[in-house]
Design an enzyme around this catalytic site. Structure first.
Site, short mmCIF file in Angstrom:
data_model
loop_
_atom_site.label_atom_id
_atom_site.label_comp_id
_atom_site.label_asym_id
_atom_site.label_seq_id
_atom_site.Cartn_x
_atom_site.Cartn_y
_atom_site.Cartn_z
N ARG A 97 0.25 -0.93 -0.04
CA ARG A 97 0.06 -0.07 0.14
C ARG A 97 0.72 0.81 0.05
O ARG A 97 0.43 1.77 -0.44
CB ARG A 97 -1.22 -0.41 1.44
N TYR A 98 1.70 1.13 0.65
CA TYR A 98 2.90 2.23 1.25
C TYR A 98 4.03 2.30 -0.20
O TYR A 98 4.35 0.93 -0.16
CB TYR A 98 3.61 2.50 2.77
N ARG A 101 7.35 0.27 1.37
CA ARG A 101 7.37 -1.02 2.45
C ARG A 101 5.82 -2.17 1.95
O ARG A 101 4.98 -1.68 1.49
CB ARG A 101 7.15 -0.62 3.07
N CYS A 110 -1.76 -17.00 15.43
CA CYS A 110 -1.31 -16.24 16.20
C CYS A 110 -0.87 -17.40 18.03
O CYS A 110 -1.67 -18.83 18.40
CB CYS A 110 -1.99 -15.88 16.54
N CYS A 114 -6.27 -12.32 19.32
CA CYS A 114 -7.39 -11.08 20.10
C CYS A 114 -8.94 -10.72 20.17
O CYS A 114 -8.80 -10.69 18.77
CB CYS A 114 -6.47 -10.23 20.18
N CYS A 117 -8.95 -8.56 17.24
CA CYS A 117 -8.41 -8.12 15.87
C CYS A 117 -8.29 -7.69 14.68
O CYS A 117 -9.47 -7.66 14.29
CB CYS A 117 -8.15 -9.95 16.29
N ARG A 119 -7.48 -8.00 11.95
CA ARG A 119 -7.71 -9.20 10.92
C ARG A 119 -8.23 -9.80 10.52
O ARG A 119 -7.59 -10.92 10.28
CB ARG A 119 -5.71 -9.33 10.53
N ASP A 278 -9.98 -0.34 14.43
CA ASP A 278 -10.21 -0.03 13.14
C ASP A 278 -11.90 -0.52 12.85
O ASP A 278 -12.52 -1.17 14.05
CB ASP A 278 -10.16 -1.23 11.81
N ASP A 315 -6.45 3.85 10.52
CA ASP A 315 -5.97 3.85 9.79
C ASP A 315 -7.54 3.21 8.78
O ASP A 315 -8.12 3.26 9.25
CB ASP A 315 -6.00 1.68 9.42
N LYS A 322 -2.87 4.85 7.25
CA LYS A 322 -2.62 5.58 8.31
C LYS A 322 -2.99 7.11 8.63
O LYS A 322 -1.97 7.56 6.86
CB LYS A 322 -1.50 4.67 8.63
C1 LIG Z 1 0.69 -0.50 8.82
C2 LIG Z 1 1.13 -0.86 7.85
C3 LIG Z 1 2.55 -1.20 6.84
C4 LIG Z 1 3.92 -0.15 7.90
O1 LIG Z 1 3.29 0.93 8.37
P1 LIG Z 1 4.46 1.96 9.36
O2 LIG Z 1 3.61 3.38 9.78
O3 LIG Z 1 5.66 2.11 8.50
O4 LIG Z 1 4.21 1.30 10.53
C5 LIG Z 1 3.16 -1.31 5.89
N1 LIG Z 1 1.81 -1.69 5.48
C6 LIG Z 1 0.39 -2.11 5.10
C7 LIG Z 1 -0.12 -2.35 4.60
C8 LIG Z 1 -0.06 -1.35 6.47
O5 LIG Z 1 -0.80 -1.89 7.33
S1 SF4 Z 2 -4.14 -8.94 16.43
FE1 SF4 Z 2 -4.84 -10.34 15.44
S2 SF4 Z 2 -3.12 -10.84 14.67
FE2 SF4 Z 2 -2.34 -9.72 16.17
S3 SF4 Z 2 -1.87 -11.30 17.58
FE3 SF4 Z 2 -4.00 -10.42 17.79
S4 SF4 Z 2 -4.67 -12.13 17.15
FE4 SF4 Z 2 -2.99 -12.56 16.16
#
Ligand SMILES: *Cc1c(COP(=O)(O)O)cnc(C)c1O
Ligand code: SF4
Length: 374
Positions: A97-98, A101, A110, A114, A117, A119, A278, A315, A322
């Site tokens: 996305r960025y 990175r 995991c 959590c 979570c 995701r 989120d 986010d 973010k």
């Molecule tokens: C959060 C995130 C990152 C890392 O972002 P930083 O601001 O560098 O910590 C990279 N890719 C995705 C898709 C993210 O959600």
């Molecule tokens: S937040 Fe989600 S992905 Fe991260 S450790 Fe917890 S359960 Fe696993």
């Protein structure tokens, strides 16, 4: 046989396996009694479960691992993919996305799941790690994109992989481009600190530059055991950061947050982000209002040194990325939505979720702080 792998096998995965002192509340019982296909699984390490006070249903550790029936209630604006990550995948498990990175979902497993979570459509679903072919595709993509300077291993939790597999994955990117910065996002130092062995620290040290980002959310997670894990990593020369999630009923109080951030600073970990939750499905009971979050952070800003103070961020729902949150941003409200802008001045909506009447910001929660103004 590694102790930590034994502990992973001995995780509590059914309500009946909880220590007898845990009396389930009606909301917790109702979760376990409901059909729930496709939802985040229940699993907690015995170590992390042991940090909770079993007789207290409002305990902040318990709330993070013990599901409640509210998780099965989905609000209309909650999303299966709250960060809009699906369209950003140039290779399986890879999110770009960025510009500089990429983030790779190396496993959906995991140590502890959590309950907040974001995701959750991915985590715990198959408990399967990245395959050889997927890894080769991800590494080839990074090789073909010179603008990528950093590879982030996330998930799931990368430290649920055994040392040799983790090393192979990191090594694939290290050889893809030598100067690449590697980063691991993990909650294992919180939920299973025994995972951090001297061998792991040595392995990671050999792959530097490598940064480690932990996820401590409450000062009671900073124990002798987690402190020892952090020491091992720090002595191996790995820079340590932490991202926390602001969670209603867990850490949404100024005194708790300042104790957490000061504790992290003392342990050699820089608080990096404090995320506003989120809009993940079934997590409304964990979301404080944006207004409350901004008020909490404003008060912390007066108290904490810059080293101990994270960036409060959100986010943006639907793929805005973010953004740092601040007072001036939440003024625009329309039909029950905050209108928030990203860096490119595009507008994104986040619902105005008001706090329940009986849950006001406690005045004087932080010593020396002025009472909250309304
Ligand atoms: C959060 C995130 C990152 C890392 O972002 P930083 O601001 O560098 O910590 C990279 N890719 C995705 C898709 C993210 O959600
Ligand atoms: S937040 Fe989600 S992905 Fe991260 S450790 Fe917890 S359960 Fe696993």
């Amino acid at each position: 046989m590694n102790d930590w792998q034994d502990e992973m096998r001995r995780r509590i995965t059914r309500a009946e396996e909880l220590p007898p002192a845990f009396t389930l509340s009606a909301a917790e019982r109702a979760f376990f009694d409901s059909p729930r296909p496709g939802t985040l699984k229940f699993a907690v390490t015995r170590y992390y479960c042991g940090l909770a006070r079993p007789e207290d249903p409002r305990d902040p550790i318990r709330r993070q691992f013990l599901p409640r029936v509210e998780e099965l209630e989905v609000r209309p604006y909650e999303l299966a993919d709250p960060l809009g990550e699906i369209p950003y995948g140039p290779a399986p498990r890879l999110i770009h996305r960025y510009r500089d990175r990429v983030l790779l979902l190396v496993t959906d497993r995991c140590g502890t799941y959590c309950r907040f979570c974001f995701r959750r459509r991915f985590a715990s679903q198959r408990e399967r790690a990245i395959g050889e072919e997927e890894l080769e595709q991800a590494a080839a993509y990074v090789r073909s994109r010179p603008e990528v300077e950093e590879v982030i291993l996330s998930g799931g939790d990368p430290l649920t992989l055994e040392d040799r597999r983790l090393e192979a994955i990191l090594h694939a990117f290290r050889v893809a481009r030598r100067g690449l910065v590697l980063r691991i996002h993990t909650r294992m130092p919180v939920v299973l600190p025994q995972r951090v062995t001297p061998e792991l620290a040595r392995t990671l040290a050999g792959l530097r530059p490598l940064w480690l980002v932990t996820q401590f959310n409450h000062p009671r997670e900073l124990t002798a055991e987690s402190g020892a894990a952090l020491d091992l990593l720090a002595h191996a020369g790995l820079p340590l950061l932490n991202q926390s999630v602001l969670l209603k009923g867990v850490n949404d109080e100024a005194g708790t947050l300042s104790a957490l951030f000061r504790g992290l600073q003392r342990a050699g970990v820089k608080p990096y982000y404090l995320f506003h939750p989120d809009l993940a499905r079934g997590t409304a009971h964990f979301r404080p209002s944006l207004r409350r979050g901004i008020e909490l952070v404003r008060r912390l800003g007066q108290e904490l040194s810059g080293v101990a103070r994270p960036v409060y961020a959100l986010d943006l729902p639907g793929g805005g990325g973010k953004v740092a949150l601040h007072e001036g941003q939440i003024g625009r409200v329309e039909d029950g939505w905050h209108l928030l802008e990203d860096e490119r001045r595009r507008t994104f909506r986040y619902p105005v979720e008001e706090e329940a009447e009986d849950d006001p910001l406690p005045a004087g929660a932080l010593p020396g702080a002025p009472p909250a103004s309304s």
